[in-house]
Structure formats: C-alpha cells, structure tokens
Design a protein around this motif. Sequence first.
Motif: not given
Length: 418
Positions: A44, A47, A104-105, A235, A237-238, A243-244, A246
């Motif tokens: 991950s 940010k 979500r992802n 996703s 978060h990558k 996160s959460g 995508g």
Amino acid sequence: MSAPNRASTDCTVGFDAERARLDFPILQRSDSERPLVFLDSAASSQKPNQVIDAISKCYREEYANIHRGVYELSARATAMFERVRETAQRFVAAAESREIVFVRNTTEAINLVASSYGRANVGPGDEVLITEMEHHSNIVPWQMLCDQVGATLRVAPIDDRGALMMDELEKLLCDRTKIVAVAHVSNALGSVNPVAEISRLAHSVGAVVVVDGAQAVPHQPVDVQALDCDFYAFSGHKIFGPSGVGVLYGRASILSQMAPYQGGGMMIKTVTFEKTTYEDIPHRFEAGTPDIAGVAGLGAAMDYLTEIGLESIARYEAELLDYATDALSKVPGLRMIGTAPNKVSVLSFVLEGVHPHDVGTILDQQGVAVRTGNHCAMPAMEHFNVPATVRASLALYNTRSDVDALVEALLEVREIFG
Ligand code: PMP
C-alpha cells in the motif's frame, strides 16, 4: 544511515523525486530519530497532501449522500462523484465514463466479474486460464467460479526468470477457454505481462480478458483501449489514494449485458415485491452507499499522477530499479527472485541462511520498511521453491538514498548472521 533527501541527483529524467517527497507528510516525520525508508508501496502506498486534503475537503465542505437528495449539498457531492468517474475514464483511457464502476478494491472488482460475467458465461467443461504468477485475488475467485459451474482452471507457467511463457499460454488457449485473467504486473516478481498480445490471442478463441492492474497503475500509463482488454481492475490505495475504493473498467458492450453483482439501493430503477428493474451501467453495479470521500481522494490521486506524468514516473523508476538491482547484486548471498526482462518496481529476494522474516525484522530496526512473506502469491513462491521472500518495492517517492539504506541494512544482517 543515509539521510532520506540526499539524492538530489535523482531528477535526471524530468521528474524530481525530492520535490515529490515533500508532498508526503509521513516521509517528513520528525517524531523519530530515523527517517522512514519506505519500501513497501506494492502493499500500500503513502498518501500525498493533495489526497489527504481532498478527503478532508469532502467531509468539511461537500459531504452528503449521493444520487439521492434534491438539496444542493447532495447535488454537489453527486457531481464530485461523477466527475471522478470521468477522471478515472481518462486515467485508463476508457471510451466512456459508464465503463467505470467504483468498487472497494481490486479484489472486489475481480469477484464482481467472476460472479456476474463468470456464472452467466462459463459452464461445465469450459476453462478459465490464469498464470502462475497471479496474486491470490486473481486465483481464488476463478477457482470458486470453476467449482460452482463445473469448469476447469488452467494455469500458464512462468519461466525461471519469472516471465510468462507466452508459447505455453498460447497452447493452453482453445475454444473451451471463456476467460483469460492475468496480472498486468506481478506483485511478487515485478514481471510485466504483454497484455495487448494476450488480448489478441484470447480474443482469437472468443475468450474475454480480465486484467489485474493493481501493480501496474502506479508505475506506467494504462490505456485499456490499446491493451484491448475487456476488464481492468485496480485499487485506490496502491496509487497514493485511500483504501476502501477501487475501479473496475468493463467494456460497455459486455458490462451492459451483465447481471448485478449485489442487490440493494442505488442499483435499481423500480422495485415491487413481484419484480425489480435495474439501473443502467455503471450504477447497476454500485449497490448501497459508496465510499464518497474515498472517491474524492481517489480523484485527487489520479490527478496527482496525471499532473506529474506517468511517463516521467516510469522513466524515473526504471532508472531507480536498475540502480537497486545493481546495488543488491553486491550483497553476499543475495538471490533475486524474479528477473524478467520486462519488470517494474519490485525487488524480491532471499538471503542465504537467513529467514526472510528475520531479515525484515532487522531491516525494521534500521528504519527500513519492507514486506516479507509469500505476498499472497503462494504458487509463484512454490515455482521458485521458497516459502517466502523479502520484497522491497519502489514508488515515485523513493530515491537512491532509500536503496543505499536498504543495502547498508542488509550488510548489517550479513554481519549478524555471518
Ligand atoms: N492483485 C495484485 C497484483 C496485488 O498486488 C494486490 C494487492 N497486493 C491485489 C491484487 C489485491 O488488491 P486489494 O487488496 O487492494 O484488493
């Protein structure tokens, strides 16, 4: 230990990593003696302020539930949400914004395709083709589908450098193949797959192509039309987003034929106890209240990458990967796992005589954060006959100083274990 901002000469390819680092508060942390050497972005990413601020702005200034209220605030939140859909469309060069589904992802995106497209189009005796390098997220949903419908999972092998064996993949394709699901970039090995060529081959037998893009989007521009894939998942978060949240891209002609994945609010046109009619795409696949502020953050993350330019990032990271590969080759007893000719970001390795978890723990004591384990890619580990590796993964904010710190810490491990 090297200071994190030493490598000001890294900006040789039109991108200034030192400047980019300043956008990431966690990399400036001053609560510890040691600067953070963060080499686990494949798990991950960190940010930037732009993303943190966009999430905060959403909650402070424009938060309400979307697609529901007639009041101004809800209309603004809805407009923001739909604007990000257009940002995502541009980000992966999709033909239409209705081809972008918020999920979500990556995991949820693949499960959506396996459940909805898979159950309707794969039957007894059919085949789903994946590769040996896949993340569990791109194995297990297909295994579950095959079990449910009586289909067979086929696996295209990788060679000893971790590159997909395209001739073997081609041999496994036949008129029973209904779905070909491949990683764009392997999270365990860094290998980049020739997705456009895979699409061409898969389409020639009438199969659809599902691409797990989780590890590709942070490192290179993606054009789903040039790749000619039918689905593409990633996703937030990558890619320096939250996160959460995508994205699933789906070709409109296929997506519009698919049944909903989940039922509930927001995905319907009319509901009676006798019959429900469904929304058009993409809303048909977005049941329930989504991660509204997460979508705001995802939009900011895509804008951030676009503003810097993914081509510049790719050039910068390629140079850094070369530097790191060369530097790690000088550590005694280090064996690199995954040396495909076309590779990005990931340096997976084992150190002779030391368990990867011990390596990870000692690196942590030196302030170097890496991932150790099987990386949710147990079959790929098995191919190389190792239970686990140490994985250092690079992102746009890493510099040669980070690599030097990693090498220094590994030499320390060597000292301790002999
Ligand atoms: N595929 C690949 C290649 C990945 O690296 C990951 C995350 N490690 C996933 C899928 C799953 O992503 P997520 O947990 O965000 O669903």
